[in-house]
Design a protein around this motif. Sequence first.
Motif, mmCIF file in Angstrom:
data_model
loop_
_atom_site.group_PDB
_atom_site.id
_atom_site.type_symbol
_atom_site.label_atom_id
_atom_site.label_comp_id
_atom_site.label_asym_id
_atom_site.label_seq_id
_atom_site.Cartn_x
_atom_site.Cartn_y
_atom_site.Cartn_z
ATOM 1 N N LEU A 80 0.788 -1.225 0.000
ATOM 2 C CA LEU A 80 0.000 0.000 0.000
ATOM 3 C C LEU A 80 0.828 1.288 0.000
ATOM 4 O O LEU A 80 0.401 2.287 -0.556
ATOM 5 C CB LEU A 80 -0.956 0.007 1.197
ATOM 6 N N LYS A 81 1.987 1.266 0.632
ATOM 7 C CA LYS A 81 2.807 2.483 0.717
ATOM 8 C C LYS A 81 4.004 2.411 -0.217
ATOM 9 O O LYS A 81 4.525 1.324 -0.505
ATOM 10 C CB LYS A 81 3.337 2.676 2.141
ATOM 11 N N ARG A 82 4.454 3.573 -0.639
ATOM 12 C CA ARG A 82 5.646 3.650 -1.484
ATOM 13 C C ARG A 82 6.838 2.988 -0.793
ATOM 14 O O ARG A 82 7.614 2.271 -1.424
ATOM 15 C CB ARG A 82 5.954 5.119 -1.825
ATOM 16 N N ALA A 83 6.992 3.213 0.501
ATOM 17 C CA ALA A 83 8.120 2.620 1.239
ATOM 18 C C ALA A 83 8.072 1.095 1.187
ATOM 19 O O ALA A 83 9.116 0.442 1.097
ATOM 20 C CB ALA A 83 8.123 3.098 2.689
ATOM 21 N N TYR A 84 6.877 0.514 1.234
ATOM 22 C CA TYR A 84 6.749 -0.945 1.146
ATOM 23 C C TYR A 84 7.181 -1.414 -0.241
ATOM 24 O O TYR A 84 7.905 -2.407 -0.384
ATOM 25 C CB TYR A 84 5.313 -1.409 1.378
ATOM 26 N N GLY A 93 14.413 -6.094 -10.798
ATOM 27 C CA GLY A 93 13.409 -6.108 -11.850
ATOM 28 C C GLY A 93 11.991 -6.444 -11.461
ATOM 29 O O GLY A 93 11.246 -6.987 -12.260
ATOM 30 N N VAL A 94 11.569 -6.118 -10.252
ATOM 31 C CA VAL A 94 10.198 -6.395 -9.843
ATOM 32 C C VAL A 94 9.248 -5.470 -10.591
ATOM 33 O O VAL A 94 9.505 -4.286 -10.744
ATOM 34 C CB VAL A 94 10.028 -6.199 -8.320
ATOM 35 N N VAL A 95 8.134 -6.028 -11.063
ATOM 36 C CA VAL A 95 7.072 -5.261 -11.708
ATOM 37 C C VAL A 95 5.834 -5.384 -10.823
ATOM 38 O O VAL A 95 5.470 -6.483 -10.401
ATOM 39 C CB VAL A 95 6.763 -5.791 -13.128
ATOM 40 N N PHE A 96 5.205 -4.246 -10.539
ATOM 41 C CA PHE A 96 3.982 -4.208 -9.748
ATOM 42 C C PHE A 96 2.783 -4.081 -10.674
ATOM 43 O O PHE A 96 2.818 -3.295 -11.617
ATOM 44 C CB PHE A 96 3.993 -3.009 -8.793
ATOM 45 N N ILE A 97 1.751 -4.848 -10.382
ATOM 46 C CA ILE A 97 0.481 -4.696 -11.090
ATOM 47 C C ILE A 97 -0.515 -4.220 -10.050
ATOM 48 O O ILE A 97 -0.906 -4.974 -9.147
ATOM 49 C CB ILE A 97 0.033 -6.006 -11.759
ATOM 50 N N PRO A 133 0.497 4.321 -6.595
ATOM 51 C CA PRO A 133 1.821 4.293 -7.240
ATOM 52 C C PRO A 133 1.893 5.138 -8.511
ATOM 53 O O PRO A 133 2.278 4.660 -9.572
ATOM 54 C CB PRO A 133 2.031 2.814 -7.518
ATOM 55 N N ILE A 134 1.530 6.395 -8.390
ATOM 56 C CA ILE A 134 1.525 7.303 -9.537
ATOM 57 C C ILE A 134 2.964 7.672 -9.901
ATOM 58 O O ILE A 134 3.747 8.066 -9.031
ATOM 59 C CB ILE A 134 0.693 8.561 -9.222
ATOM 60 N N ASN A 135 3.300 7.507 -11.160
ATOM 61 C CA ASN A 135 4.633 7.842 -11.689
ATOM 62 C C ASN A 135 5.765 7.042 -11.056
ATOM 63 O O ASN A 135 6.900 7.483 -11.053
ATOM 64 C CB ASN A 135 4.915 9.343 -11.549
ATOM 65 N N GLU A 136 5.460 5.870 -10.512
ATOM 66 C CA GLU A 136 6.516 5.004 -9.996
ATOM 67 C C GLU A 136 7.015 4.098 -11.116
ATOM 68 O O GLU A 136 6.250 3.739 -12.017
ATOM 69 C CB GLU A 136 6.011 4.155 -8.826
ATOM 70 N N PRO A 137 8.282 3.703 -11.043
ATOM 71 C CA PRO A 137 8.822 2.832 -12.093
ATOM 72 C C PRO A 137 8.215 1.426 -12.023
ATOM 73 O O PRO A 137 7.895 0.934 -10.953
ATOM 74 C CB PRO A 137 10.318 2.780 -11.770
ATOM 75 N N ASP A 138 8.058 0.841 -13.182
ATOM 76 C CA ASP A 138 7.626 -0.562 -13.276
ATOM 77 C C ASP A 138 6.324 -0.859 -12.548
ATOM 78 O O ASP A 138 6.201 -1.867 -11.856
ATOM 79 C CB ASP A 138 8.730 -1.506 -12.813
ATOM 80 N N VAL A 139 5.345 0.026 -12.708
ATOM 81 C CA VAL A 139 4.011 -0.212 -12.162
ATOM 82 C C VAL A 139 3.013 -0.185 -13.311
ATOM 83 O O VAL A 139 3.004 0.742 -14.115
ATOM 84 C CB VAL A 139 3.610 0.841 -11.109
#
Length: 167
Positions: A80-84, A93-97, A133-139
């Motif tokens: 839920l959080k950016r820090a997590y 290379g983790v990709v979040f969906i 996760p707005i404008n985060e990489p690999d989301v």
Amino acid sequence: MAQSLVIMGVSGCGKSTIGRALAARLGRRFVEGDDLHPPENRAMMAAGRPLNDAMRAPWLERIAAELAHDAGVVVSCSALKRAYRDRLRGAPGVVFIHLALPFDVAQTRVSARADHFMPAVLIDSQFATLEPPINEPDVIEVDATASFDTVLDAALARLARMGRSGP
């Protein structure tokens, strides 16, 4: 090398259902993130008490270990959080969906579940904690209000465009 996937979002968005289907479609191992919670965490949530960052830390460490151990694994995790998410990005290379879901739909879905430890009273805390996760990489963000097939197809199409869908 296949990239690991973290299927993220608030409770009720379909992390487990979509995660299992993605893993099956891609020929990968699926890990149910809820199974990695310490028993104390599950008891807290079942009692309707939200977790804090300190309580989530061991759980995130277990998820991070799964990601580091098995490149290509698909894991469900609210993240839920950016820090997590940044902690989980420690694996290469983790990709979040992100299965995006409005509050009212999450409330309805979680209220209808009879076989899950997470009660609907915690939906408020999930949305209060969520840092989209707005404008985060690999989301990859997918509208989780769509049908199962539409959500699955959208996630697979976006992965393919990223060049990240290989086994």
